[in-house]
Every structure is written in structure tokens, then in C-alpha cells.
Design an enzyme around this catalytic site. Structure first.
Site, PDB file in Angstrom:
ATOM      1  CG  ASP A   1      70.661  -3.545  -2.075  1.00  0.00           C
ATOM      2  OD1 ASP A   1      70.734  -2.293  -2.091  1.00  0.00           O
ATOM      3  OD2 ASP A   1      69.911  -4.167  -1.309  1.00  0.00           O
TER       4      ASP A   1
ATOM      5  NE  ARG B   1      69.352  -0.881  -0.095  1.00  0.00           N
ATOM      6  CZ  ARG B   1      68.245  -1.472   0.359  1.00  0.00           C
ATOM      7  NH1 ARG B   1      67.469  -0.857   1.249  1.00  0.00           N
ATOM      8  NH2 ARG B   1      67.898  -2.666  -0.081  1.00  0.00           N
TER       9      ARG B   1
END
Length: 580
Positions: free
Chosen positions: A410, A486
Site C-alpha cells: 500500500d 487494492r
């Protein structure tokens, strides 16, 4: 009798004509019931308990709601300040104190954003704002929600007494609904339904050869900067770089003052934070930038640029020459929000030719290199290096050009409206058993104008990941899976366009966060990418995933998504306004 009928008909005709003018006029708003107004929001039941029970127009409902948002933000801020002051130190662990300090900063930001929105926007008019002013309002109210969500996220991950958690959780839950309703009503009342970006789309800002940044400054400041270039210790910047920075051109960056940071004590300051403290407060855009030239060296300090240090320009000697480094991490007791090596919230911030690192390493999990909540902030030829959560594009409007970004899990995340253009994105080798997700975009409300646009970038593995994958192909080790992103939050929005995507990216392209969470509400899109990793044949089949055309892709360009033509020219940083 016929004459009377004709006169009556004529009166009715003009009455209807006049009524139609009122209805179609930008300043006219139909009176609506509270119930009808609330049905247009995400939280109609809450809205009906909060708005006054009367028939009025969207502007009056909107003003009431935004003022209540401001009042509630004041209450949250007061509660946090009281909690920090009144509780005995034994009742507050260090992680909880850090959480409350983050809450204070974020709640204070919301007070400022809402105050400015009321004074400068919703109180000023009952008509639709201009495109630029409408985007300003939309950005401010989007950021209010993001700030509140950040408090909620930090609270969830920080151990704290149940009484404190229950108190603040209840406030945040109600305030989130309130701010969402405010955002919805202000969009209906003040933000243009179709942003007028045609004048912007037709422009393409000239990309300067060699990436030069022309500066306009006094002879005294120019002489000071030239002397600093020539006489500092360590490797001198290339002569071409000096020419690029000091020459004058049509679109100049106005510099109102220059100070120099050097570790050898030969100039104004030895630390970056001392130089920032000396910068004037609340400068106006028209006054030009306060330039802090940071000579080559490794600066081990945590740099904070508060919201009052507007239009600050940090200039280094280049990637891997001027380095700001730290190692704060969540494992060591910091919140994600305050783990950043460089944190900036000041409007108009500009950084050029600097490396920003967090060296905590993959074992320390969340450890931020840069956190930016600075509106109209620009980063040019900078490098951001960490592992998990490297680049925290927290909120507001941001632009990155020709930057290098390294990370694992991330590592480009947050809820800003941000465009990364002509950047190099390098997933690294994570911990054993981990996968790489380049983006984790955090939009929580469909009315927020936020998202991550990645245009004309190169996505390829870093040297350590490439070597590990090569070893795996030879039969040794385990292959690291890497994804484009995501969905961190329900309305996560990310677009890759006109970029080179290397073959190490998984064929599915994207990865779930948890089960089917957000798969139908997110917006992920790809347009005209190249490279073996850009093949969309086996991409995810989620409802929210799209392969888009040029018309849709244009909505995520600098000129349209950021209204960059309004504010980027003053930075001198090259950019392409539309599709490339």
C-alpha cells in the site's frame, strides 16, 4: 369580453414566462421540504433528525448544515484538548497521547476548512460558484471527511481505554454523517454540475526542455543563491543544473526571499526545521515563494511544515544528494499519521530535487516517508523511499512530476486528489509471505472529489525485487506477487493511464482488501497502458473495474481532475494538462 380574455391570457403568458426565468436562473432555488432534501443525501434518516422541519431552498439547508458541521468540529476539538489537559499522565499511554495529538491537528484543520468555506463561499452567495471556487469548496469539504476518517482509523489501531474510545467513536460516527450531508447539500447548491474545464482542456502547458525551473528574484537573492551553489562543500551541482534554476523565462517562479541550509555552518541554518521556522507566516500566493535551498547532505530530522507556512519552496541538490531521513514506525509506537519523515499541510508547498526516506524497514510495517495534506502542493524530481505506506497522499490537491517512489504494501495511499505524472514507481522486495500493492486509495464518500491518477509513469520492480523474482524463475525462493492496488475504503478510486507496466504485475491486476468489500463501489480503471503487465485479458471482473476510453480518461488529467492550469504555472514545474 374578448378583450378581457386576451388581456388575461397575455398576463398568464408573461407570468409563466417570468416564472420560467426564475426557475432556470442560477440564483433561483425551489423551496423543498426537509424530507425531499434529505432523500438526496447518503444518510436520509439522520438528515431528517438534524435539519429544521421547514420548506426552504437548498442554500438555506446547506448553510444550516455546514454551520452545524463547524459547531460539531469545535466540540470535537475542545473535547480532545480537554482530554489532553485534564487526564493524569498515568491515564494516557504514549500511543494514546500521540493519537490525541493527531486528533487535535485534524480537528483544528476541520475548523479552519469549514470556517473558510462558510465565510468565503456559502455565506457569500446563493448562486452556483465558478468552476475554480466550486472545486475549492468541494476540496475543503472532502478533506473534512478525510480528516475525520483518519481519526477513526488511528483510533481503531491504537490501544486505548474503552471510555475514551467510546466517547470519541460516538462523536466521530455522528459527525461523519453530518459532514457527508454538508458535502452533498453544498454540491447541490454551490458546485457546478458540469465543471467548466473546456478552457483548461484546450491548453497544454509547455514542458520545458531539460526540466528547467526559471526563477524571478531580486539581484540580492540571486547573488546569494549563486554564491551558495558555487561555494558549498561537497560535490557541486552540475553547471547545467545551476543554469536551469537561475535562468529567466516567460513563466517565472517568483522568489521573495532565499535562505540556505548547510551542515557545515557556513550559511544561514544547519537544520531544515530552523529554516522553516524563520519563514513568514500565511504568505499570499501573489507574494512569491520563500525559498529554502538545502545543500547536499543527509539530514536526520523530522520535518514538519505547518499550515501557516504557506508557499514554501524546498530546493535540494538532487535525488540522493539532499536526503531527509527518519525511522518512525507504527511498531515503535507512532501512529501512521505521525510516522512521516516529512509532513506538510501548508498551501502551495513546492519541493524539488530532494530524497525523503523512512528507514524503519519492512519489519516495522507502517512507516511513512512523506505525508502531504497540503492543498496545491507540488513535488518535482523527488524520491520517496520506504517499505509499507511510503507516500501518504493524505488529502487536498497534489501533483507529482518525475518522482521516484519505492515501497511494498500500500505504498501510495491516502485520499487526496492527486496526479502522478512521468514518475517511476518501484515495488520492492517485501517480507516473506507479503505481497505488494502499489496503491490503497481511501475515498469514503462518493461525493468526494478525490482519487489517484497515474499518468505516463513507469511501473517496474526495484533491483532487489527483480533479483528475487529472477532467482524464483531459476528455481530458488518464492515469487512475490505485485498488484496495481487494492481498495482501502468503500469508494476507492484509482486510474492508470498511458503508463508502462512491466510484466511482474499479476495478470489480475488488482487485489481484494477483504472478501467482496468495495468491489462494486470502487472505481478502478485502465487506459492505453503499455508493457507486458498492461494486458487486461485476465483482469478482475469486479463491477467497479473499468477499461475506459479517451473521453473518460480525460477526466483524470491534470487540467480536469486538479484544475492544474489554475495553479501549476506559478510553480514553474513542467506538466501535461491533458492526455499525452
Amino acid at each position: 369580453m374578448a378583450k378581457y380574455s386576451n388581456s388575461k391570457s397575455l398576463i398568464m403568458h408573461f407570468s409563466l414566462f417570468f416564472l420560467s426565468l426564475l426557475i432556470t436562473s442560477p440564483s433561483f432555488s425551489l423551496a423543498l421540504s426537509r424530507n425531499n432534501m434529505c432523500e438526496s443525501t447518503r444518510f436520509p434518516s439522520y438528515c431528517n433528525t438534524m435539519l429544521p422541519n421547514q420548506d426552504t431552498d437548498v442554500h438555506n439547508f446547506g448553510r444550516f448544515c455546514v454551520r452545524k458541521s463547524l459547531s460539531q468540529s469545535h466540540k470535537l476539538l475542545n473535547w480532545v484538548e480537554t482530554s489532553l489537559q485534564d487526564r493524569n499522565s498515568a491515564d494516557l499511554s504514549k500511543p494514546l497521547i500521540r493519537l490525541l495529538e493527531d486528533c487535535r491537528e485534524l480537528a483544528s484543520s476541520n475548523v479552519d476548512l469549514l470556517t473558510d468555506s462558510i465565510i468565503r463561499k456559502v455565506n457569500k452567495t446563493s448562486t452556483v460558484l465558478s468552476t475554480s471556487e466550486g472545486d475549492d469548496l468541494l476540496t475543503s469539504l472532502s478533506t473534512v471527511l478525510t480528516n475525520l476518517q483518519t481519526i477513526s482509523d488511528e483510533l481503531e489501531s491504537t490501544p486505548s481505554p474503552s471510555t475514551i474510545k467510546n466517547e470519541i467513536s460516538q462523536m466521530i460516527s455522528n459527525d461523519t454523517m453530518l459532514h457527508s450531508v454538508s458535502l452533498s447539500l453544498c454540491i447541490q447548491g454551490w458546485v457546478p454540475k458540469e465543471m467548466d474545464t473546456k478552457p483548461f482542456r484546450s491548453r497544454r502547458h509547455a514542458v520545458r526542455r531539460n526540466g528547467r525551473i526559471p526563477m524571478k528574484m531580486s539581484d540580492l537573492n540571486r547573488a546569494r543563491l549563486e554564491k551558495a551553489f558555487k561555494h558549498r562543500r561537497g560535490p557541486r551541482p552540475p553547471r547545467m543544473m545551476m543554469r536551469k534554476l537561475l535562468q529567466v523565462a516567460d513563466e517565472e517562479v517568483t522568489i521573495k526571499d532565499v535562505v540556505v541550509v548547510s551542515q557545515d555552518e557556513s550559511w544561514n541554518f544547519t537544520t531544515i526545521n530552523d529554516a522553516i521556522a524563520a519563514a513568514p507566516n500565511n504568505s499570499a500566493a501573489s507574494g512569491g515563494y520563500f525559498l529554502i535551498y538545502i545543500t547536499a547532505g543527509v539530514y536526520e530530522e523530522y520535518v514538519t511544515i505547518a499550515s501557516n507556512k504557506k508557499y514554501l519552496f524546498l530546493l535540494g541538490d538532487g535525488i540522493n544528494q539532499t536526503i531527509i531521513t527518519g525511522n518512525h514506525s507504527v511498531v515503535d509506537g507512532w501512529t501512521t499519521f505521525n510516522s512521516a519523515t516529512l509532513a506538510v499541510t501548508a498551501v502551495g508547498f513546492l519541493a524539488v530535487d530532494i530524497t525523503i526516506r523512512n528507514t524503519a524497514g519492512p519489519n516495522k510495517h507502517q512507516a511513512v516517508a512523506l505525508r502531504s495534506g497540503a492543498d496545491l502542493s507540488t513535488f518535482y524530481r523527488c524520491s520517496f523511499e520506504a517499505y509499507q505506506d511510503t507516500l501518504y497522499t493524505h488529502s487536498q490537491r497534489q501533483f507529482y512530476r518525475e518522482c521516484d517512489i519505492y515501497g511494498t504494501v500500500d505504498f501510495i495511499f491516502g485520499n487526496a486528489a492527486v496526479v502522478l505524472q512521468n514518475c517511476n514507481i518501484y515495488p520492492r522486495l517485501p517480507l516473506k509471505g507479503q505481497f505488494n500493492a502499489i496503491t490503497a486509495q481511501g475515498r469514503t464518500d462518493p461525493n468526494q472529489n478525490t482519487g489517484t491518477s497515474i499518468q505516463n509513469c513507469t511501473i517496474s520492480p526495484s533491483a532487489d525485487l527483480a533479483a528475487a523474482n529472477a532467482a524464483t524463475a531459476a528455481g530458488n525462493g518464492s515469487f512475490t506477487k505485485s498488484y496495481l492496488g487494492r481498495p482501502w475504503k468503500e469508494y476507492s478510486r484509482t486510474v492508470y493511464m498511458q503508463s508502462f507496466i512491466d510484466g511482474f504485475i499479476e495478470a489480475a491486476g488488482w487485489r481484494e482488501w477483504s472478501g467482496d468489500f468495495a468491489l462494486s463501489t470502487l472505481y478502478y480503471a485502465e487506459y492505453s497502458n503499455s508493457g507486458s503487465g498492461s494486458n487486461t485479458t485476465n483482469r478482475v471482473n469486479w463491477t467497479g473495474y473499468h477499461m475506459i476510453n479517451a473521453t473518460d480518461a480525460a477526466n483524470y488529467t491534470v487540467s480536469t481532475f486538479l484544475l492544474g492550469d489554475v495553479w501549476l504555472p506559478q510553480t514553474g514545474v513542467p506538466y501535461s494538462g491533458g492526455l499525452i
